[in-house]
Design a protein around this motif. Structure first.
Motif, PDB file in Angstrom:
ATOM      1  N   SER A 238      79.777  46.494 -29.877  1.00 57.41           N
ATOM      2  CA  SER A 238      79.823  47.008 -31.259  1.00 57.41           C
ATOM      3  C   SER A 238      78.604  46.562 -32.071  1.00 57.41           C
ATOM      4  CB  SER A 238      81.123  46.600 -31.956  1.00 57.41           C
ATOM      5  OG  SER A 238      81.186  45.214 -32.050  1.00 57.41           O
ATOM      6  N   SER A 239      77.972  45.438 -31.670  1.00 58.44           N
ATOM      7  CA  SER A 239      76.757  45.015 -32.397  1.00 58.44           C
ATOM      8  C   SER A 239      75.511  45.701 -31.858  1.00 58.44           C
ATOM      9  CB  SER A 239      76.540  43.503 -32.260  1.00 58.44           C
ATOM     10  OG  SER A 239      77.694  42.801 -32.546  1.00 58.44           O
ATOM     11  N   GLY A 240      75.672  46.537 -30.826  1.00 58.04           N
ATOM     12  CA  GLY A 240      74.506  47.238 -30.262  1.00 58.04           C
ATOM     13  C   GLY A 240      73.640  46.324 -29.408  1.00 58.04           C
ATOM     14  N   LEU A 241      74.194  45.197 -28.974  1.00 60.81           N
ATOM     15  CA  LEU A 241      73.404  44.254 -28.180  1.00 60.81           C
ATOM     16  C   LEU A 241      73.440  44.590 -26.687  1.00 60.81           C
ATOM     17  CD1 LEU A 241      74.549  41.050 -30.111  1.00 60.81           C
ATOM     18  CD2 LEU A 241      72.196  41.915 -29.993  1.00 60.81           C
ATOM     19  N   ALA A 242      74.424  45.402 -26.281  1.00 58.48           N
ATOM     20  CA  ALA A 242      74.528  45.809 -24.878  1.00 58.48           C
ATOM     21  C   ALA A 242      75.407  47.051 -24.816  1.00 58.48           C
ATOM     22  CB  ALA A 242      75.162  44.692 -24.049  1.00 58.48           C
ATOM     23  N   THR A 243      75.248  47.788 -23.708  1.00 55.02           N
ATOM     24  CA  THR A 243      76.139  48.938 -23.503  1.00 55.02           C
ATOM     25  C   THR A 243      77.239  48.529 -22.522  1.00 55.02           C
ATOM     26  OG1 THR A 243      74.889  49.738 -21.600  1.00 55.02           O
ATOM     27  CG2 THR A 243      74.201  50.539 -23.781  1.00 55.02           C
ATOM     28  N   ASP A 244      78.319  49.309 -22.507  1.00 54.11           N
ATOM     29  CA  ASP A 244      79.404  49.055 -21.543  1.00 54.11           C
ATOM     30  C   ASP A 244      78.865  49.106 -20.112  1.00 54.11           C
ATOM     31  OD1 ASP A 244      81.935  48.469 -22.734  1.00 54.11           O
ATOM     32  OD2 ASP A 244      81.888  50.464 -23.626  1.00 54.11           O
ATOM     33  N   GLU A 245      77.947  50.038 -19.854  1.00 56.06           N
ATOM     34  CA  GLU A 245      77.409  50.184 -18.498  1.00 56.06           C
ATOM     35  C   GLU A 245      76.640  48.927 -18.100  1.00 56.06           C
ATOM     36  OE1 GLU A 245      77.050  52.502 -20.974  1.00 56.06           O
ATOM     37  OE2 GLU A 245      78.701  53.686 -20.139  1.00 56.06           O
ATOM     38  N   GLU A 246      75.837  48.396 -19.053  1.00 58.50           N
ATOM     39  CA  GLU A 246      75.071  47.171 -18.735  1.00 58.50           C
ATOM     40  C   GLU A 246      76.014  46.000 -18.451  1.00 58.50           C
ATOM     41  OE1 GLU A 246      70.924  47.708 -21.238  1.00 58.50           O
ATOM     42  OE2 GLU A 246      72.750  47.172 -22.321  1.00 58.50           O
ATOM     43  N   ILE A 247      77.073  45.937 -19.242  1.00 54.96           N
ATOM     44  CA  ILE A 247      78.016  44.826 -19.045  1.00 54.96           C
ATOM     45  C   ILE A 247      78.716  44.960 -17.694  1.00 54.96           C
ATOM     46  CG2 ILE A 247      80.161  43.806 -19.903  1.00 54.96           C
ATOM     47  CD1 ILE A 247      79.058  44.304 -22.738  1.00 54.96           C
ATOM     48  N   ASP A 248      79.140  46.173 -17.347  1.00 55.16           N
ATOM     49  CA  ASP A 248      79.784  46.380 -16.032  1.00 55.16           C
ATOM     50  C   ASP A 248      78.827  45.996 -14.905  1.00 55.16           C
ATOM     51  OD1 ASP A 248      82.151  47.209 -17.108  1.00 55.16           O
ATOM     52  OD2 ASP A 248      81.658  49.344 -17.019  1.00 55.16           O
ATOM     53  N   GLN A 249      77.562  46.417 -15.054  1.00 55.19           N
ATOM     54  CA  GLN A 249      76.569  46.099 -14.023  1.00 55.19           C
ATOM     55  C   GLN A 249      76.379  44.581 -13.898  1.00 55.19           C
ATOM     56  OE1 GLN A 249      74.788  48.316 -11.856  1.00 55.19           O
ATOM     57  NE2 GLN A 249      74.554  46.268 -10.970  1.00 55.19           N
ATOM     58  N   HIS A 250      76.274  43.919 -15.039  1.00 54.87           N
ATOM     59  CA  HIS A 250      76.069  42.466 -15.040  1.00 54.87           C
ATOM     60  C   HIS A 250      77.270  41.751 -14.413  1.00 54.87           C
ATOM     61  CE1 HIS A 250      74.916  38.477 -16.219  1.00 54.87           C
ATOM     62  NE2 HIS A 250      75.926  38.352 -17.052  1.00 54.87           N
ATOM     63  N   LEU A 251      78.486  42.173 -14.771  1.00 59.63           N
ATOM     64  CA  LEU A 251      79.676  41.531 -14.198  1.00 59.63           C
ATOM     65  C   LEU A 251      79.714  41.732 -12.683  1.00 59.63           C
ATOM     66  CD1 LEU A 251      82.372  42.381 -16.925  1.00 59.63           C
ATOM     67  CD2 LEU A 251      81.410  40.129 -16.396  1.00 59.63           C
ATOM     68  N   ALA A 252      79.300  42.926 -12.235  1.00 56.16           N
ATOM     69  CA  ALA A 252      79.261  43.181 -10.784  1.00 56.16           C
ATOM     70  C   ALA A 252      78.194  42.290 -10.131  1.00 56.16           C
ATOM     71  CB  ALA A 252      78.961  44.656 -10.523  1.00 56.16           C
ATOM     72  N   ASN A 253      77.042  42.136 -10.779  1.00 51.41           N
ATOM     73  CA  ASN A 253      75.987  41.264 -10.233  1.00 51.41           C
ATOM     74  C   ASN A 253      76.481  39.823 -10.119  1.00 51.41           C
ATOM     75  OD1 ASN A 253      74.281  43.475 -10.301  1.00 51.41           O
ATOM     76  ND2 ASN A 253      73.230  42.862 -12.202  1.00 51.41           N
ATOM     77  N   VAL A 254      77.158  39.366 -11.190  1.00 53.48           N
ATOM     78  CA  VAL A 254      77.652  37.975 -11.212  1.00 53.48           C
ATOM     79  C   VAL A 254      78.686  37.779 -10.097  1.00 53.48           C
ATOM     80  CG1 VAL A 254      79.006  36.326 -12.575  1.00 53.48           C
ATOM     81  CG2 VAL A 254      77.135  37.590 -13.652  1.00 53.48           C
ATOM     82  N   ALA A 255      79.511  38.827  -9.881  1.00 51.85           N
ATOM     83  CA  ALA A 255      80.588  38.715  -8.882  1.00 51.85           C
ATOM     84  C   ALA A 255      80.055  38.590  -7.462  1.00 51.85           C
ATOM     85  CB  ALA A 255      81.519  39.922  -8.991  1.00 51.85           C
ATOM     86  N   THR A 256      78.820  38.984  -7.229  1.00 54.13           N
ATOM     87  CA  THR A 256      78.261  38.825  -5.870  1.00 54.13           C
ATOM     88  C   THR A 256      78.057  37.354  -5.539  1.00 54.13           C
ATOM     89  OG1 THR A 256      75.949  38.877  -6.598  1.00 54.13           O
ATOM     90  CG2 THR A 256      76.972  41.017  -6.074  1.00 54.13           C
TER      91      THR A 256
END
Ligand SMILES: C[S@@+](CC[C@H](N)C(=O)[O-])C[C@H]1O[C@@H](n2cnc3c(N)ncnc32)[C@H](O)[C@@H]1O
Length: 264
Positions: free
Chosen positions: A228-246
């Motif tokens: 909501s603050s425009g600091l990230a998109t949902d897609e970026e967050i999903d990608q980052h969470l997937a990266n972290v999960a590796t």
């Protein structure tokens, strides 16, 4: 049980317990080493400020035994309430606003709390006032400005995204009044508060599975605010969470500065 006005990482959210478990894994050994150095033992009276979860107060309770006392306070005691049995007492308390919950403590400790408190000057004054003469204080707080990166080794797009989202998280904290350079100020603040024998050190993991657990829980917890603050998109967050999960990324935390001293 709760008064969480303004605190970004609300203990009522499902991820809070995951974050406290990660803090315990990452930082309990550091905290306990310092407390052991004070000679903590049977009969000590302790105030754990902003207790969060149960790991530190359970350890303190074992050390002080049935003749001691552990007062665990927090603006939200939901995740600490289960530990409320002698010698542990749990109380809702805002360290930056409320009257002292007691006096004459042998030990006052706060970890990763004051950085979030709006009136941290008042909080520190209260904590010092609550000590008996000769009592010890240990304040441990983050200094994200000293080491701002989630991935200090930024060698690929996953690490770049991680560091960008970390910057977004820091912006959210700043907007809420968090002092991102607070940790480094602690030794001076303790000296100015009249404490003797002030010393400080710092610790941060550079790669640890607990950092991945902490990052995943933190990002899920602040996801809506980041978007909501425009600091990230949902897609970026999903990608980052997937990266972290590796679990193949080397993730760090902000340095935690531990500063301690004795009341004259
Ligand atoms: C990052 S967590 C750290 C929890 C715990 N000390 C640890 O190291 O695992 C910060 C804690 O401080 C509490 N807190 C935030 N503002 C506070 C205030 N003004 N007074 C007391 N506790 C506060 C939060 O509710 C949360 O439990």
């Amino acid at each position: 049980m709760t008064r969480t006005d303004g605190y970004l990482l609300d203990n009522q959210q499902a991820e809070a317990g995951e974050r406290f478990d990660a803090f315990a894994t990452l930082f309990d050994p550091v905290t306990f080493r310092h407390l052991q150095g004070f000679g903590i033992g049977s009969g000590w009276s302790c105030w754990e400020v902003g207790a969060g979860g149960t790991s530190v107060i359970s350890w303190l309770a074992k050390k002080v035994g049935p003749t001691g006392k552990v007062l665990a306070t927090d603006i939200d005691t939901s995740l600490v309430a289960s530990a409320a049995r002698p010698p542990v007492e749990v109380r809702v308390h805002d360290v930056g606003a409320d009257e002292l919950p007691g006096e004459g403590f042998d030990l006052v400790h706060a970890r990763l709390v004051l950085v979030h408190v709006r009136d941290r000057e008042r909080a520190l004054r209260s904590m010092v006032k609550a000590l008996r003469s000769g009592g010890r204080i240990l304040i441990e707080d983050a200094d994200p400005a000293l080491q701002p990166l989630l991935c200090p080794d930024e060698y690929g797009p996953e690490q770049q995204l991680a560091n960008r989202l970390r910057q977004g998280f820091r912006s959210l904290l700043s907007e809420r009044g968090t002092d991102l350079a607070y940790g480094r100020r602690l030794p001076r603040l303790l000296r100015e508060a009249g404490l003797c024998g002030v010393q400080a050190d710092a610790y941060f993991p550079v790669a640890s599975p607990a950092c991945a657990a902490l990052e995943s829980a933190t990002i899920r917890q602040v996801r809506d605010q980041l978007v909501s603050s425009g600091l990230a998109t949902d897609e970026e967050i999903d990608q980052h969470l997937a990266n972290v999960a590796t679990r193949t990324m080397d993730l760090a935390t902000a340095p935690m500065i531990s500063a301690w001293g004795r009341k004259a």
